[in-house]
Design a protein around this motif. Structure first.
Motif, PDB file in Angstrom:
ATOM      1  N   SER A  25       6.882   2.402  17.478  1.00 28.12           N
ATOM      2  CA  SER A  25       7.950   2.502  16.304  1.00 28.12           C
ATOM      3  C   SER A  25       7.566   2.316  15.069  1.00 28.12           C
ATOM      4  O   SER A  25       8.046   3.352  14.255  1.00 28.12           O
ATOM      5  CB  SER A  25       8.987   1.568  16.758  1.00 28.12           C
ATOM      6  OG  SER A  25       9.472   1.626  18.292  1.00 28.12           O
ATOM      7  N   SER A  26       6.782   1.564  14.788  1.00 31.26           N
ATOM      8  CA  SER A  26       6.415   1.479  13.681  1.00 31.26           C
ATOM      9  C   SER A  26       5.527   2.536  12.905  1.00 31.26           C
ATOM     10  O   SER A  26       5.607   2.854  11.725  1.00 31.26           O
ATOM     11  CB  SER A  26       5.421  -0.035  13.306  1.00 31.26           C
ATOM     12  OG  SER A  26       6.068  -1.013  13.775  1.00 31.26           O
ATOM     13  N   ALA A  27       4.798   3.089  13.624  1.00 26.28           N
ATOM     14  CA  ALA A  27       3.814   4.280  13.459  1.00 26.28           C
ATOM     15  C   ALA A  27       4.677   5.500  13.009  1.00 26.28           C
ATOM     16  O   ALA A  27       4.654   6.242  12.262  1.00 26.28           O
ATOM     17  CB  ALA A  27       2.853   4.428  14.574  1.00 26.28           C
ATOM     18  N   ILE A  28       5.696   5.702  14.061  1.00 24.94           N
ATOM     19  CA  ILE A  28       6.755   6.789  13.922  1.00 24.94           C
ATOM     20  C   ILE A  28       7.391   6.590  12.585  1.00 24.94           C
ATOM     21  O   ILE A  28       7.720   7.604  11.727  1.00 24.94           O
ATOM     22  CB  ILE A  28       7.409   6.803  15.222  1.00 24.94           C
ATOM     23  CG1 ILE A  28       6.649   7.336  16.451  1.00 24.94           C
ATOM     24  CG2 ILE A  28       8.649   7.978  14.876  1.00 24.94           C
ATOM     25  CD1 ILE A  28       7.536   7.174  17.581  1.00 24.94           C
ATOM     26  N   PHE A  29       7.992   5.411  12.401  1.00 21.76           N
ATOM     27  CA  PHE A  29       8.751   5.172  11.216  1.00 21.76           C
ATOM     28  C   PHE A  29       8.114   5.558   9.852  1.00 21.76           C
ATOM     29  O   PHE A  29       8.408   6.054   8.986  1.00 21.76           O
ATOM     30  CB  PHE A  29       9.304   3.674  11.251  1.00 21.76           C
ATOM     31  CG  PHE A  29      10.144   3.338   9.801  1.00 21.76           C
ATOM     32  CD1 PHE A  29      11.139   3.825   9.581  1.00 21.76           C
ATOM     33  CD2 PHE A  29       9.263   2.309   8.898  1.00 21.76           C
ATOM     34  CE1 PHE A  29      11.771   3.508   8.259  1.00 21.76           C
ATOM     35  CE2 PHE A  29       9.847   2.215   7.879  1.00 21.76           C
ATOM     36  CZ  PHE A  29      11.196   2.552   7.509  1.00 21.76           C
ATOM     37  N   LEU A  30       6.836   4.969   9.817  1.00 24.69           N
ATOM     38  CA  LEU A  30       5.813   5.220   8.849  1.00 24.69           C
ATOM     39  C   LEU A  30       5.616   6.621   8.635  1.00 24.69           C
ATOM     40  O   LEU A  30       5.500   7.097   7.475  1.00 24.69           O
ATOM     41  CB  LEU A  30       4.507   4.437   8.931  1.00 24.69           C
ATOM     42  CG  LEU A  30       3.782   4.309   7.910  1.00 24.69           C
ATOM     43  CD1 LEU A  30       4.051   3.857   6.599  1.00 24.69           C
ATOM     44  CD2 LEU A  30       2.262   3.629   8.191  1.00 24.69           C
ATOM     45  N   THR A  31       5.264   7.365   9.665  1.00 21.23           N
ATOM     46  CA  THR A  31       4.985   8.709   9.726  1.00 21.23           C
ATOM     47  C   THR A  31       6.261   9.742   8.874  1.00 21.23           C
ATOM     48  O   THR A  31       6.094  10.643   8.294  1.00 21.23           O
ATOM     49  CB  THR A  31       4.685   9.384  10.858  1.00 21.23           C
ATOM     50  OG1 THR A  31       3.707   8.513  11.651  1.00 21.23           O
ATOM     51  CG2 THR A  31       4.425  10.694  11.046  1.00 21.23           C
ATOM     52  N   ILE A  32       7.311   9.164   9.500  1.00 17.83           N
ATOM     53  CA  ILE A  32       8.535   9.910   8.965  1.00 17.83           C
ATOM     54  C   ILE A  32       8.736   9.358   7.509  1.00 17.83           C
ATOM     55  O   ILE A  32       9.038  10.528   6.677  1.00 17.83           O
ATOM     56  CB  ILE A  32       9.897   9.378   9.737  1.00 17.83           C
ATOM     57  CG1 ILE A  32       9.983   9.796  11.201  1.00 17.83           C
ATOM     58  CG2 ILE A  32      11.313   9.668   8.997  1.00 17.83           C
ATOM     59  CD1 ILE A  32      11.093   9.284  12.054  1.00 17.83           C
ATOM     60  N   ALA A  36       0.016   5.537   1.182  1.00 24.04           N
ATOM     61  CA  ALA A  36       0.854   5.902   2.124  1.00 24.04           C
ATOM     62  C   ALA A  36       0.441   6.803   3.648  1.00 24.04           C
ATOM     63  O   ALA A  36       0.398   6.291   4.794  1.00 24.04           O
ATOM     64  CB  ALA A  36       1.995   6.084   1.875  1.00 24.04           C
ATOM     65  N   SER A  37      -0.366   7.898   3.385  1.00 26.37           N
ATOM     66  CA  SER A  37      -0.585   8.688   4.318  1.00 26.37           C
ATOM     67  C   SER A  37      -1.828   8.001   5.122  1.00 26.37           C
ATOM     68  O   SER A  37      -2.119   8.448   6.232  1.00 26.37           O
ATOM     69  CB  SER A  37      -0.941  10.127   3.927  1.00 26.37           C
ATOM     70  OG  SER A  37      -1.806  10.112   2.711  1.00 26.37           O
ATOM     71  N   ALA A  38      -2.803   7.634   4.147  1.00 24.16           N
ATOM     72  CA  ALA A  38      -3.939   6.967   4.811  1.00 24.16           C
ATOM     73  C   ALA A  38      -3.714   5.836   5.731  1.00 24.16           C
ATOM     74  O   ALA A  38      -4.094   5.498   6.957  1.00 24.16           O
ATOM     75  CB  ALA A  38      -4.898   6.268   3.648  1.00 24.16           C
ATOM     76  N   VAL A  39      -2.737   4.925   5.333  1.00 25.33           N
ATOM     77  CA  VAL A  39      -2.054   3.948   6.178  1.00 25.33           C
ATOM     78  C   VAL A  39      -1.461   4.315   7.477  1.00 25.33           C
ATOM     79  O   VAL A  39      -1.819   3.846   8.631  1.00 25.33           O
ATOM     80  CB  VAL A  39      -0.870   2.786   5.463  1.00 25.33           C
ATOM     81  CG1 VAL A  39      -0.330   1.922   6.568  1.00 25.33           C
ATOM     82  CG2 VAL A  39      -1.721   2.241   4.428  1.00 25.33           C
ATOM     83  N   ALA A  40      -0.810   5.220   7.433  1.00 29.21           N
ATOM     84  CA  ALA A  40      -0.214   5.929   8.709  1.00 29.21           C
ATOM     85  C   ALA A  40      -1.214   6.629   9.555  1.00 29.21           C
ATOM     86  O   ALA A  40      -1.366   6.554  11.005  1.00 29.21           O
ATOM     87  CB  ALA A  40       0.857   7.237   8.351  1.00 29.21           C
ATOM     88  N   MET A  76       0.646  -1.071   0.040  1.00 32.80           N
ATOM     89  CA  MET A  76       0.040   0.139   0.035  1.00 32.80           C
ATOM     90  C   MET A  76       0.993   1.314  -0.005  1.00 32.80           C
ATOM     91  O   MET A  76       0.518   2.188  -0.594  1.00 32.80           O
ATOM     92  CB  MET A  76      -0.997  -0.130   1.295  1.00 32.80           C
ATOM     93  CG  MET A  76      -2.250  -1.011   1.030  1.00 32.80           C
ATOM     94  SD  MET A  76      -3.083  -0.842  -0.008  1.00 32.80           S
ATOM     95  CE  MET A  76      -4.082   0.604   0.477  1.00 32.80           C
ATOM     96  N   ILE A  77       2.007   1.057   0.664  1.00 31.01           N
ATOM     97  CA  ILE A  77       2.822   2.539   0.707  1.00 31.01           C
ATOM     98  C   ILE A  77       3.679   2.546  -0.670  1.00 31.01           C
ATOM     99  O   ILE A  77       3.646   3.631  -1.028  1.00 31.01           O
ATOM    100  CB  ILE A  77       3.810   2.259   1.867  1.00 31.01           C
ATOM    101  CG1 ILE A  77       3.012   2.150   3.315  1.00 31.01           C
ATOM    102  CG2 ILE A  77       4.868   3.310   1.765  1.00 31.01           C
ATOM    103  CD1 ILE A  77       4.027   1.948   4.415  1.00 31.01           C
ATOM    104  N   PHE A  78       4.321   1.464  -1.120  1.00 30.14           N
ATOM    105  CA  PHE A  78       5.196   1.843  -2.276  1.00 30.14           C
ATOM    106  C   PHE A  78       4.710   1.389  -3.671  1.00 30.14           C
ATOM    107  O   PHE A  78       5.387   1.619  -4.438  1.00 30.14           O
ATOM    108  CB  PHE A  78       6.540   0.785  -1.789  1.00 30.14           C
ATOM    109  CG  PHE A  78       7.251   1.054  -0.652  1.00 30.14           C
ATOM    110  CD1 PHE A  78       7.795   2.439  -0.533  1.00 30.14           C
ATOM    111  CD2 PHE A  78       7.075   0.519   0.409  1.00 30.14           C
ATOM    112  CE1 PHE A  78       8.660   2.832   0.580  1.00 30.14           C
ATOM    113  CE2 PHE A  78       7.659   0.848   1.720  1.00 30.14           C
ATOM    114  CZ  PHE A  78       8.447   2.028   1.744  1.00 30.14           C
TER     115      PHE A  78
END
Length: 201
Positions: free
Chosen positions: A151-158, A174-178, A99-101
């Motif tokens: 940690s996963s949420a912060i990494f995805l947000t970054i 990507a933003s929707a998943v975050a 979903m992100i890439f």
């Protein structure tokens, strides 16, 4: 005779202390005490050692106590569902990465979302079954998972912010998943706090 009472009786008849039995079996004295009070049960290897030590057949140890049989059945069931849990978690991770890439459109995108939803449904059912076996709600494990999830949420947000700043094409979702991950964290945190307060009062 119940399992714990049988162990205690046989130990006393042989003139052994809990510490001596524990040393023979390479476990702690508290473990022997827990078996005798039936707060926990030994695994198969320990059962064989107990059978040899006290000269009691495994058949007698296993058949005479319902609690022991239930414990072994639960343990077997938990071992059986472990691979299912691992597969569902792997599918979820692959879904999030895709979903992100990767850009998904049309029927492929709808199909991927349906697969992810079905996988989540399987995860929820497996988790509920596991909780019933353990007699412990999943929400109580949140403190152990909190660090990894945050940690996963912060990494995805970054990653999402990095993509915006440098105009990278990380995928439309990507933003929707975050956002979904952060909303999920908020819901779980609130549920956990509510559960603790309701059981504290």
């Amino acid at each position: 005779m119940r399992f714990g009472a049988r162990l205690k009786t046989e130990r006393i008849e042989l003139g052994l202390t809990q510490k001596q039995v524990a040393d023979t079996m390479n476990v702690s004295r508290q473990t022997i005490s827990s078996w005798e009070t039936e707060n926990s049960y030994p695994d198969i290897d320990s059962l064989i050692q107990l059978s040899d030590l006290f000269h009691i057949s495994l058949d007698v140890l296993l058949k005479e106590d319902v609690g022991m049989k239930e414990y072994l059945k639960k343990k077997e069931a938990l071992e059986w569902i472990r691979p299912i849990k691992q597969v569902t978690i792997t599918i979820d991770i692959l879904f999030i990465i895709s979903m992100i890439f990767i850009r998904h459109g049309g029927a492929a995108g709808v199909f991927l979302i349906l697969v992810a939803l079905l996988n989540m449904l399987v995860m929820v059912r497996v988790k509920r079954f596991e909780d019933e076996l353990n007699a412990r709600p999943a929400i109580l494990r949140w403190p152990n998972l909190r660090k990894v999830v945050y940690s996963s949420a912060i990494f995805l947000t970054i990653v999402v912010v990095f993509g915006w700043v440098f105009h990278l094409h990380l995928g439309d979702n990507a933003s929707a998943v975050a956002i979904g991950l952060w909303l999920g964290i908020i819901i779980v945190e609130l549920t956990y706090r509510f559960h603790r307060r309701s059981h504290a009062s």
